[in-house]
Design a protein around this motif. Structure first.
Motif, PDB file in Angstrom:
ATOM      1  N   LEU A 185       0.829  -1.208   0.000  1.00  0.00           N
ATOM      2  CA  LEU A 185       0.000   0.000   0.000  1.00  0.00           C
ATOM      3  C   LEU A 185       0.864   1.259   0.000  1.00  0.00           C
ATOM      4  O   LEU A 185       0.598   2.207  -0.750  1.00  0.00           O
ATOM      5  CB  LEU A 185      -0.927   0.001   1.213  1.00  0.00           C
ATOM      6  CG  LEU A 185      -1.849   1.213   1.366  1.00  0.00           C
ATOM      7  CD1 LEU A 185      -2.839   1.285   0.212  1.00  0.00           C
ATOM      8  CD2 LEU A 185      -2.590   1.160   2.698  1.00  0.00           C
ATOM      9  N   ALA A 186       1.898   1.261   0.832  1.00  0.00           N
ATOM     10  CA  ALA A 186       2.765   2.439   0.920  1.00  0.00           C
ATOM     11  C   ALA A 186       3.426   2.737  -0.419  1.00  0.00           C
ATOM     12  O   ALA A 186       3.503   3.900  -0.850  1.00  0.00           O
ATOM     13  CB  ALA A 186       3.824   2.223   2.000  1.00  0.00           C
ATOM     14  N   LYS A 187       3.909   1.694  -1.070  1.00  0.00           N
ATOM     15  CA  LYS A 187       4.554   1.884  -2.372  1.00  0.00           C
ATOM     16  C   LYS A 187       3.575   2.452  -3.397  1.00  0.00           C
ATOM     17  O   LYS A 187       3.925   3.319  -4.208  1.00  0.00           O
ATOM     18  CB  LYS A 187       5.118   0.552  -2.881  1.00  0.00           C
ATOM     19  CG  LYS A 187       6.274   0.005  -2.040  1.00  0.00           C
ATOM     20  CD  LYS A 187       7.511   0.876  -2.148  1.00  0.00           C
ATOM     21  CE  LYS A 187       8.729   0.224  -1.504  1.00  0.00           C
ATOM     22  NZ  LYS A 187       8.615   0.182  -0.025  1.00  0.00           N
ATOM     23  N   LEU A 188       2.322   1.964  -3.355  1.00  0.00           N
ATOM     24  CA  LEU A 188       1.308   2.425  -4.312  1.00  0.00           C
ATOM     25  C   LEU A 188       0.814   3.835  -3.995  1.00  0.00           C
ATOM     26  O   LEU A 188       0.219   4.492  -4.852  1.00  0.00           O
ATOM     27  CB  LEU A 188       0.120   1.452  -4.322  1.00  0.00           C
ATOM     28  CG  LEU A 188       0.418   0.059  -4.895  1.00  0.00           C
ATOM     29  CD1 LEU A 188      -0.755  -0.892  -4.647  1.00  0.00           C
ATOM     30  CD2 LEU A 188       0.701   0.151  -6.399  1.00  0.00           C
ATOM     31  N   CYS A 189       1.043   4.312  -2.781  1.00  0.00           N
ATOM     32  CA  CYS A 189       0.617   5.669  -2.400  1.00  0.00           C
ATOM     33  C   CYS A 189       1.632   6.730  -2.816  1.00  0.00           C
ATOM     34  O   CYS A 189       1.407   7.925  -2.614  1.00  0.00           O
ATOM     35  CB  CYS A 189       0.358   5.741  -0.899  1.00  0.00           C
ATOM     36  SG  CYS A 189      -1.219   4.982  -0.409  1.00  0.00           S
ATOM     37  N   GLY A 190       2.776   6.307  -3.351  1.00  0.00           N
ATOM     38  CA  GLY A 190       3.747   7.244  -3.906  1.00  0.00           C
ATOM     39  C   GLY A 190       4.235   8.275  -2.917  1.00  0.00           C
ATOM     40  O   GLY A 190       4.827   7.946  -1.891  1.00  0.00           O
ATOM     41  N   ASP A 191       3.981   9.561  -3.222  1.00  0.00           N
ATOM     42  CA  ASP A 191       4.469  10.656  -2.380  1.00  0.00           C
ATOM     43  C   ASP A 191       3.884  10.638  -0.965  1.00  0.00           C
ATOM     44  O   ASP A 191       4.394  11.318  -0.077  1.00  0.00           O
ATOM     45  CB  ASP A 191       4.144  12.012  -3.028  1.00  0.00           C
ATOM     46  CG  ASP A 191       4.919  12.221  -4.320  1.00  0.00           C
ATOM     47  OD1 ASP A 191       5.934  11.521  -4.519  1.00  0.00           O
ATOM     48  OD2 ASP A 191       4.501  13.070  -5.124  1.00  0.00           O
ATOM     49  N   HIS A 192       2.821   9.867  -0.777  1.00  0.00           N
ATOM     50  CA  HIS A 192       2.176   9.811   0.539  1.00  0.00           C
ATOM     51  C   HIS A 192       2.610   8.575   1.325  1.00  0.00           C
ATOM     52  O   HIS A 192       1.997   8.251   2.350  1.00  0.00           O
ATOM     53  CB  HIS A 192       0.654   9.807   0.377  1.00  0.00           C
ATOM     54  CG  HIS A 192       0.115  10.998  -0.353  1.00  0.00           C
ATOM     55  ND1 HIS A 192       0.126  12.269   0.184  1.00  0.00           N
ATOM     56  CD2 HIS A 192      -0.437  11.111  -1.593  1.00  0.00           C
ATOM     57  CE1 HIS A 192      -0.405  13.124  -0.695  1.00  0.00           C
ATOM     58  NE2 HIS A 192      -0.746  12.442  -1.768  1.00  0.00           N
ATOM     59  N   SER A 193       3.654   7.892   0.873  1.00  0.00           N
ATOM     60  CA  SER A 193       4.056   6.637   1.524  1.00  0.00           C
ATOM     61  C   SER A 193       4.458   6.838   2.984  1.00  0.00           C
ATOM     62  O   SER A 193       4.139   6.013   3.841  1.00  0.00           O
ATOM     63  CB  SER A 193       5.212   5.991   0.746  1.00  0.00           C
ATOM     64  OG  SER A 193       6.343   6.850   0.720  1.00  0.00           O
ATOM     65  N   THR A 194       5.153   7.936   3.294  1.00  0.00           N
ATOM     66  CA  THR A 194       5.586   8.160   4.674  1.00  0.00           C
ATOM     67  C   THR A 194       4.391   8.335   5.604  1.00  0.00           C
ATOM     68  O   THR A 194       4.389   7.850   6.739  1.00  0.00           O
ATOM     69  CB  THR A 194       6.490   9.408   4.764  1.00  0.00           C
ATOM     70  OG1 THR A 194       7.598   9.237   3.884  1.00  0.00           O
ATOM     71  CG2 THR A 194       7.006   9.608   6.179  1.00  0.00           C
ATOM     72  N   LEU A 195       3.349   8.994   5.127  1.00  0.00           N
ATOM     73  CA  LEU A 195       2.139   9.158   5.920  1.00  0.00           C
ATOM     74  C   LEU A 195       1.501   7.798   6.190  1.00  0.00           C
ATOM     75  O   LEU A 195       1.054   7.510   7.304  1.00  0.00           O
ATOM     76  CB  LEU A 195       1.153  10.079   5.194  1.00  0.00           C
ATOM     77  CG  LEU A 195      -0.226  10.283   5.851  1.00  0.00           C
ATOM     78  CD1 LEU A 195      -0.078  10.808   7.281  1.00  0.00           C
ATOM     79  CD2 LEU A 195      -1.075  11.236   5.011  1.00  0.00           C
ATOM     80  N   VAL A 196       1.471   6.946   5.167  1.00  0.00           N
ATOM     81  CA  VAL A 196       0.890   5.605   5.320  1.00  0.00           C
ATOM     82  C   VAL A 196       1.697   4.789   6.334  1.00  0.00           C
ATOM     83  O   VAL A 196       1.139   4.146   7.222  1.00  0.00           O
ATOM     84  CB  VAL A 196       0.829   4.881   3.960  1.00  0.00           C
ATOM     85  CG1 VAL A 196       0.449   3.408   4.146  1.00  0.00           C
ATOM     86  CG2 VAL A 196      -0.177   5.567   3.046  1.00  0.00           C
TER      87      VAL A 196
END
Length: 375
Positions: A181-192
């Motif tokens: 999921l984090a990888k697929l969220c791209g720029d939002h991975s750190t938030l995930v």
């Protein structure tokens, strides 16, 4: 305390009750056909006054709207998100149905019928138990105030049967699913990653400032909670009104440091720094798109919202051996009992592991040892 007297009318003899209320004001009630009824009324007035339960008949004519409007105003102690929910229930459901009704006219059976009809919903679509219970709670609370103010002697809403809230099945991601999921969220991975590995709430993550991060101790101090209310963010304290220190794993140190680059200590960690991030659309936002993409790659990937990552954090902490008190402090629950109740299913899964560990402990201690009692 009072007297009963007769008087003549065109329809025959009638009886009048005169008495003084606890404030020594003169009161009277006319129209009793039988003297016994008038005597009983005076006796009830006398007993209620002696017990401190006297209710002025005029105050019972006050409407629900009058008391409800004042009650809503007095809910300013609630957090913004809670106040919004309560005010909406009053404005959309309770006031339209009950606002014009006089307090003294409301009967228990009417409230029960309203709850039943309200729960049935519109056009065959029943309302959720949460919505029904919330609306009922507002009405009951208003009537409680009326009782305390001696406007009515008892609350006709108490004892009403309410729908039961079903326990929603929670979705827990595995470590590998969080990674996907984090990888697929791209720029939002750190938030995930932050949501999934610390368990902080969405609003707490949005309210996280650089000054709240201790990179050496790997701690984040949760002091603010940013809640979206009618298209505007309201910033307040965390849900329990208490700040807390939450640990984060070592691998998050570098990603969080990158989020902080070029920002001052007073700015927000996530987003541009000055304005809170906009919550993504539940249908077309970046999080929903990432979930659908993950499900295309993993058919066991559940439907989740950002809030569900909090449950994943609890799941991973419990699996890692954290005790209920530690999980409570991490999540910011009011008590460890609340944590145990919320995640009872996760602790149930641990029972098998506990029994297996106890079996292993006994085997290690007993095998090869003898007290000399063998035959």
């Amino acid at each position: 305390m009072g007297s009963v007297s007769s008087y003549e009318t065109g329809d025959g003899k009638r009886y009048r009750v005169r008495y003084r209320d606890p404030d020594r004001a003169s009161r009277e009630k006319n129209g009793f056909v039988r003297k016994k009824d008038a005597d009983d009324y005076l006796a009830n007035i006398t007993v209620s006054a002696l017990r401190g339960e006297y209710v002025d008949p005029k105050t019972a004519k006050t409407t629900v709207r009058e008391v409800g409007t004042e009650w809503i105003t007095n809910q300013s102690h609630l957090k913004a998100s809670s106040f919004s929910v309560v005010e909406t229930a009053w404005r959309l459901h309770v006031e339209p149905a009950w606002g014009a009704r006089r307090l003294g006219e409301i009967r228990f059976s009417e409230v029960q019928a309203w709850v039943t009809k309200f729960g049935a919903g519109i056009d065959g679509k029943p309302r959720s138990a949460t919505v029904v219970i919330r609306a009922f709670g507002v009405l009951a609370a208003i009537l409680d105030v009326a009782v305390r103010d001696r406007r009515i002697s008892s609350n006709p809403a108490r004892g009403v049967k309410l729908p039961r809230k079903g326990r929603k099945k929670r979705a827990y991601l595995t470590v590998r699913q969080v990674e996907l999921l984090a990888k697929l969220c791209g720029d939002h991975s750190t938030l995930v990653y932050t949501l999934a590995y610390t368990g902080i709430r969405w609003g707490e993550a949005l309210g996280l400032r650089l000054s709240s991060l201790d990179m050496l101790r790997r701690r984040m101090l949760i002091q603010e909670n940013a809640v979206l209310i009618r298209s505007a963010y309201v910033v307040g304290t965390p849900k329990t009104h208490e700040q807390r220190s939450v640990p984060f794993p070592k691998f998050l140190t570098e990603p969080l440091a990158r989020e902080c680059e070029g920002k001052s200590r007073g700015q927000l960690v996530f987003g541009k720094g000055d304005a809170h991030m906009i919550r993504p659309s539940s249908e077309t936002g970046w999080f929903a798109r990432a979930v659908r993409a993950a499900q295309a790659r993993d058919d066991t990937f559940p439907d989740i919202t950002p809030h569900d990552l909090r449950h994943t954090a609890a799941s991973m902490a419990i699996s890692a051996g954290a005790n209920p008190k530690a999980v409570q402090r991490m999540l910011g629950h009011a008590s460890a009992a609340m944590t145990l109740d919320t995640y009872a299913d996760l602790f149930e899964d641990d029972l098998d592991a506990v029994s297996e560990r106890l079996d292993a402990v006994r085997a290690e201690s007993v095998v090869g040892f003898s007290w000399g009692l063998e035959a």
